[in-house]
Design a protein around this motif. Structure first.
Motif, PDB file in Angstrom:
ATOM      1  N   LYS A   1       0.837  -1.204   0.000  1.00 22.98           N
ATOM      2  CA  LYS A   1       0.000   0.000   0.000  1.00 22.98           C
ATOM      3  C   LYS A   1       0.874   1.258   0.000  1.00 22.98           C
ATOM      4  O   LYS A   1       1.898   1.325   0.679  1.00 22.98           O
ATOM      5  N   ASN A   2       0.445   2.219  -0.792  1.00 22.58           N
ATOM      6  CA  ASN A   2       1.129   3.520  -0.904  1.00 22.58           C
ATOM      7  C   ASN A   2       2.529   3.406  -1.500  1.00 22.58           C
ATOM      8  O   ASN A   2       3.363   4.287  -1.308  1.00 22.58           O
TER       9      ASN A   2
ATOM     10  N   ASN B   1      -0.190  -2.245  -4.956  1.00 23.26           N
ATOM     11  CA  ASN B   1      -1.331  -3.043  -4.510  1.00 23.26           C
ATOM     12  C   ASN B   1      -2.332  -3.311  -5.630  1.00 23.26           C
ATOM     13  O   ASN B   1      -3.306  -4.028  -5.440  1.00 23.26           O
TER      14      ASN B   1
ATOM     15  N   ASP C   1      -1.722  -8.652   0.677  1.00 22.13           N
ATOM     16  CA  ASP C   1      -1.049  -7.521   1.312  1.00 22.13           C
ATOM     17  C   ASP C   1       0.409  -7.845   1.658  1.00 22.13           C
ATOM     18  O   ASP C   1       0.834  -7.696   2.807  1.00 22.13           O
TER      19      ASP C   1
END
Length: 369
Positions: free
Chosen positions: A79-80, A91, A97
């Motif tokens: 993420k990010n 992502n 994840d």
């Protein structure tokens, strides 16, 4: 208190528990540098410790199993974070994840030496020892669908390459059979896991009973941890990465580095679930077969137990197997150089090999003169 028992290659002594019982195996901490020579990328994309496996656990559920891999530090999230190419969000590329590691689990269900597969996925630069030849493989990777597709293509092309060195004619029926055989083999022997949860430093993988109905404490489990490169390009050679981050001498920005004096052919395997204390020896025992130009390492398997056991047996060097076969040694090449080149030309004309593959194979044939 029970005294430690010894394990030999002839007879393995296990704690007497039910085949359906949960079990776990602890691994040494702070050993996430392969044979001791691996350096992490200087761009800090991988945090040292997040690839350090410290515990492997199996839990039986009603209609599945859970494999739980616990690491020393929490896994980095995509993420990010942006792709190196095109600025795509990571992502959007990966399914779950996590994005920094691969987990390979090779399960020896019959415990018979030389019975089963010894090869690991491409890029691992390792084969298992004959004593731990496997029947089932569970692959945990950030891009499971792409990884399975890559492995399928690799096996198909390897079979076609083998045919170019035989007297069998390659036609549409043979090509169709190759495709079918590879699909059947992957379905039976491989699971590229898709049901995965990441909870801080744990990766929880759900294994359906349709793939494997039981995970017995009488079996052996070889667990290999590697750094992932989710944007790598797959190439048809022995170093074909299949989303594994390979090693390069010195410190590197986007690949695993190697300390000064390390072997340049060091395996990119970062950690091995090791109940025997031989990880460094196994991963440093790389040999180069002059005929196949393939690396292999004598890797051990894990025997789950609740008591301390010491492995005393000597592992034998693995045989060099055809990557597309099961318990089948490579056939001797009885064709002339001229015939092999003719067959290779046919494969090229039928677009069954690329120009790069044609040139690579042709070079090897000519070098065998």
């Amino acid at each position: 208190m029970l005294k430690p028992k010894k394990i030999t290659l002839i007879s393995l002594l296990f704690l007497s528990v039910s085949s359906y019982a949960d079990f776990s195996v602890l691994d040494e901490s702070n050993d996430d540098n392969g044979a001791g020579d691996i350096l992490y990328p200087v761009n800090n994309s991988i945090v040292e410790g997040e690839l350090d496996l410290i515990k492997f656990e199996v839990k039986k559920q009603a209609d599945n199993h859970q494999l739980i891999f616990e690491f020393r530090k929490p896994l980095s999230s995509p993420k990010n974070k942006l792709s190196r190419f095109g600025g795509t969000a990571l992502n959007e590329i990966v399914k779950n994840d996590f994005y920094t590691l691969n987990i390979d689990v090779y399960i020896d269900t019959d415990r018979k030496p030389n019975s089963g597969f010894v090869q690991t996925l491409p890029g691992r630069q390792a084969l298992l020892a004959n004593e731990f030849a496997w029947e089932k493989a569970i692959i945990v990777t950030p891009r499971p669908y792409a990884a399975q597709s890559m492995h399928h293509d690799y096996l198909v092309k390897t079979k076609i390459e083998t045919l170019s060195n035989s007297d069998q004619t390659l036609d549409s029926d043979v090509s169709a059979k190759i495709e079918k055989d590879v699909e059947t083999s992957i379905k039976e022997h491989y699971l590229f896991a898709t049901k995965i949860k990441v909870k801080k430093n744990k990766v929880i993988v759900t294994i359906p009973n349709a793939f494997i109905s039981t995970l017995s404490t009488d079996w052996a489990y070889s667990v290999l941890i590697s750094a992932a490169d989710i944007e790598t390009r797959f190439q048809m050679n022995i170093a074909a990465p299949n989303f594994i981050l390979l090693t390069q001498p010195g410190k590197n920005t986007d690949s695993l580095g190697l300390k000064l004096g390390a072997r340049v052919d060091a395996s990119p395997i970062v950690d091995v679930l090791d109940s025997h204390g031989y990880q460094r020896k196994w991963l440093n025992n790389l040999l180069l077969d002059s005929d196949t130009n393939r690396y292999f390492s004598v890797l051990g398997a894990v025997v789950p137990s609740k008591i301390n056991e010491v492995y005393t047996g000597e592992l034998t060097k693995p045989n060099v197997f055809d990557v597309s076969g099961h318990d089948q040694p490579k056939e001797e090449n009885n064709l002339s150089i001229k015939d092999r080149l003719k067959r290779l030309q046919v494969l090229r004309e039928e677009n069954l090999v690329s120009d790069d593959e044609y040139n690579q194979i042709r070079k090897k044939i000519i070098e065998s003169l």
